[in-house]
Scaffold this active site. Structure first.
Site, PDB file in Angstrom:
ATOM      1  N   SER A 122       0.853  -1.186   0.000  1.00 27.26           N
ATOM      2  CA  SER A 122       0.000   0.000   0.000  1.00 27.26           C
ATOM      3  C   SER A 122       0.893   1.242   0.000  1.00 27.26           C
ATOM      4  CB  SER A 122      -0.870   0.029   1.258  1.00 27.26           C
ATOM      5  OG  SER A 122      -1.622  -1.147   1.337  1.00 27.26           O
ATOM      6  N   TYR A 126      -5.123 -13.835   4.456  1.00 21.07           N
ATOM      7  CA  TYR A 126      -6.488 -13.580   4.951  1.00 21.07           C
ATOM      8  C   TYR A 126      -7.553 -13.695   3.869  1.00 21.07           C
ATOM      9  CZ  TYR A 126      -5.763  -8.773   3.244  1.00 21.07           C
ATOM     10  OH  TYR A 126      -5.498  -7.679   2.459  1.00 21.07           O
ATOM     11  N   GLU A 127      -7.131 -13.736   2.611  1.00 21.16           N
ATOM     12  CA  GLU A 127      -8.112 -13.929   1.535  1.00 21.16           C
ATOM     13  C   GLU A 127      -8.573 -15.381   1.455  1.00 21.16           C
ATOM     14  OE1 GLU A 127      -7.114 -11.525  -2.217  1.00 21.16           O
ATOM     15  OE2 GLU A 127      -5.231 -11.501  -1.106  1.00 21.16           O
ATOM     16  N   HIS A 142      -2.722 -12.417  -0.235  1.00 17.82           N
ATOM     17  CA  HIS A 142      -2.749 -12.404   1.236  1.00 17.82           C
ATOM     18  C   HIS A 142      -3.359 -13.687   1.808  1.00 17.82           C
ATOM     19  CE1 HIS A 142      -2.686  -8.001   0.356  1.00 17.82           C
ATOM     20  NE2 HIS A 142      -1.853  -7.997   1.370  1.00 17.82           N
ATOM     21  N   ASN A 167      -0.230   3.747  10.689  1.00 17.38           N
ATOM     22  CA  ASN A 167      -1.083   4.058  11.847  1.00 17.38           C
ATOM     23  C   ASN A 167      -0.423   3.527  13.118  1.00 17.38           C
ATOM     24  OD1 ASN A 167      -2.016   1.392  10.383  1.00 17.38           O
ATOM     25  ND2 ASN A 167      -2.462   1.106  12.566  1.00 17.38           N
ATOM     26  N   ALA A 181       2.467  -1.614   4.125  1.00 18.87           N
ATOM     27  CA  ALA A 181       2.000  -0.674   5.142  1.00 18.87           C
ATOM     28  C   ALA A 181       1.815  -1.490   6.413  1.00 18.87           C
ATOM     29  CB  ALA A 181       0.692  -0.042   4.714  1.00 18.87           C
ATOM     30  N   MET A 237       0.020  -7.750   7.776  1.00 16.54           N
ATOM     31  CA  MET A 237      -0.668  -8.995   7.391  1.00 16.54           C
ATOM     32  C   MET A 237      -0.028  -9.656   6.166  1.00 16.54           C
ATOM     33  SD  MET A 237      -4.568  -7.607   7.855  1.00 16.54           S
ATOM     34  CE  MET A 237      -5.011  -6.536   9.240  1.00 16.54           C
ATOM     35  N   SER A 238       1.245  -9.370   5.946  1.00 13.34           N
ATOM     36  CA  SER A 238       1.926  -9.957   4.769  1.00 13.34           C
ATOM     37  C   SER A 238       3.408 -10.112   5.092  1.00 13.34           C
ATOM     38  CB  SER A 238       1.742  -9.032   3.557  1.00 13.34           C
ATOM     39  OG  SER A 238       2.401  -7.804   3.769  1.00 13.34           O
ATOM     40  N   HIS A 264      -9.556   0.442   7.516  1.00 15.75           N
ATOM     41  CA  HIS A 264      -8.775   0.236   6.295  1.00 15.75           C
ATOM     42  C   HIS A 264      -8.562   1.560   5.574  1.00 15.75           C
ATOM     43  CE1 HIS A 264      -7.170  -1.654   2.769  1.00 15.75           C
ATOM     44  NE2 HIS A 264      -8.120  -1.147   2.008  1.00 15.75           N
ATOM     45  N   HIS A 275      -9.502  -6.965  -8.955  1.00 16.70           N
ATOM     46  CA  HIS A 275      -8.587  -6.933  -7.814  1.00 16.70           C
ATOM     47  C   HIS A 275      -7.400  -7.889  -7.953  1.00 16.70           C
ATOM     48  CE1 HIS A 275     -10.579  -4.396  -4.684  1.00 16.70           C
ATOM     49  NE2 HIS A 275     -11.526  -4.482  -5.617  1.00 16.70           N
TER      50      HIS A 275
HETATM   51  N1  HPA Z   1      -2.322  -4.057  11.905  1.00 23.84           N
HETATM   52  C1  HPA Z   1      -2.130  -5.014  10.960  1.00 23.84           C
HETATM   53  N2  HPA Z   1      -1.880  -4.728   9.704  1.00 23.84           N
HETATM   54  C2  HPA Z   1      -1.789  -3.434   9.348  1.00 23.84           C
HETATM   55  C3  HPA Z   1      -1.971  -2.401  10.272  1.00 23.84           C
HETATM   56  C4  HPA Z   1      -2.254  -2.736  11.631  1.00 23.84           C
HETATM   57  O1  HPA Z   1      -2.424  -1.870  12.507  1.00 23.84           O
HETATM   58  N3  HPA Z   1      -1.817  -1.228   9.598  1.00 23.84           N
HETATM   59  C5  HPA Z   1      -1.537  -1.558   8.307  1.00 23.84           C
HETATM   60  N4  HPA Z   1      -1.522  -2.894   8.148  1.00 23.84           N
END
Ligand code: HPA
Length: 277
Positions: free
Chosen positions: A31, A86-87, A84, A236, A114, A212-213, A248, A62
């Site tokens: 991202s 999670y998909e 990913h 974040n 990210a 998550m990757s 998100h 996508h």
């Molecule tokens: N947690 C998990 N994955 C993320 C986050 C988070 O706070 N921010 C961006 N990807």
């Protein structure tokens, strides 16, 4: 031949029907780097959909694609869109593109993403060079029969992120006057964000950022003998470290805001590492 390798060879055949391009570097665009293609002298592109046996999302539009081209004369293959866990894919699916880039010829892998800041001193918009990782909360991508053609059964992971690449990444950031954190990336399974208790736990075991990757991609790359570098954009503060709930959209907005600087940093990194032997 192992099933895993057979499948990869089919994928490679599909690639070779489109391009003979031999990349030096595989670059996974996280991202914030979605528009990075504009920095590349593009020679070919290939939609994941058009590769037989490639794990593609069933959500229309996508899927993502490989972009083949040069950045400052360095031949790169970029993944615009990753796979990913999670998909719902298996970990073997998740790391297939990494292995495929190695088979195309890339011996260096640059991972970007990210991530949430677990380290309390981190701010949204910071960049963190990944120095090590924790993947203990997701399955290993190497579970199951070992693909002997790619690497050994029990690969060492004592230095996942390559020392020389780390030096070059530091130098690239320095040259641009971009300050760079250095820390440990922890991969959580997602798709839910973490709870504050989990983040306190992750902090306690040495994580600086959570995402998550990435970590499983790095493991598959090391297994196959690639040299790995990684940079996280801190999008974040992780759960419990800010007053607002995570969304998100917040992650996406922060990534978009940092995208110009992130692109500059990545181009500079590619220039720095393109010539190493
Ligand atoms: N947690 C998990 N994955 C993320 C986050 C988070 O706070 N921010 C961006 N990807």
């Amino acid at each position: 031949m192992t099933k895993t390798y057979e499948r990869l060879q089919k994928c490679l055949e599909c690639v070779r029907q489109v391009t003979d391009f031999v990349p030096r570097i595989g670059l996974v665009l996280g991202s914030g780097l979605g528009d990075y293609a504009s920095q590349i002298s593009v020679e070919a592109t290939l939609d994941y959909h058009d590769i037989e046996g490639f794990p593609v999302s069933t959500v229309p539009g996508h899927a993502g694609r490989f972009i083949f081209g040069t950045v400052a004369d360095v031949p790169v293959v970029c993944m615009q869109g990753r796979v990913h866990y999670y998909e719902g894919y298996t970990m073997e699916d998740v790391v297939l593109p990494i292995r495929l880039m190695k088979m195309m010829g890339a011996d260096i892998l640059m991972l970007t993403n990210a991530a949430g800041g677990v380290n309390e001193t981190y701010n949204a918009g910071d960049f963190m060079m990944i120095t090590d990782q924790i993947s203990s909360f997701v399955p290993s991508p190497l579970a199951g029969p070992n693909a002997e053609e790619l690497g050994e059964r029990f690969p060492d992971m004592s230095e996942i992120y390559d020392r020389q690449l780390k030096e070059r990444i530091r130098a690239a950031a320095d040259r641009l006057g971009i300050s760079l954190r250095e820390g440990v990336y922890l991969q959580a399974s997602g798709p839910n964000f973490e709870s504050p208790a989990e983040i306190r736990f992750f902090s306690g075991i040495g994580a600086d950022a959570v995402g998550m990757s990435t970590a499983v991609e790095a493991i598959a790359a090391r297994h196959a003998g690639m040299r790995v570098g990684g940079i996280s954009l801190i999008s974040n503060p992780a759960a419990g470290l800010s007053k607002t709930p995570l969304t998100h959209e917040e992650v996406q907005e922060a990534a978009d805001m940092a995208s110009h600087k992130f692109s500059q940093l990545i181009s500079s990194v590619i220039k720095e590492i393109g010539g190493i032997n």
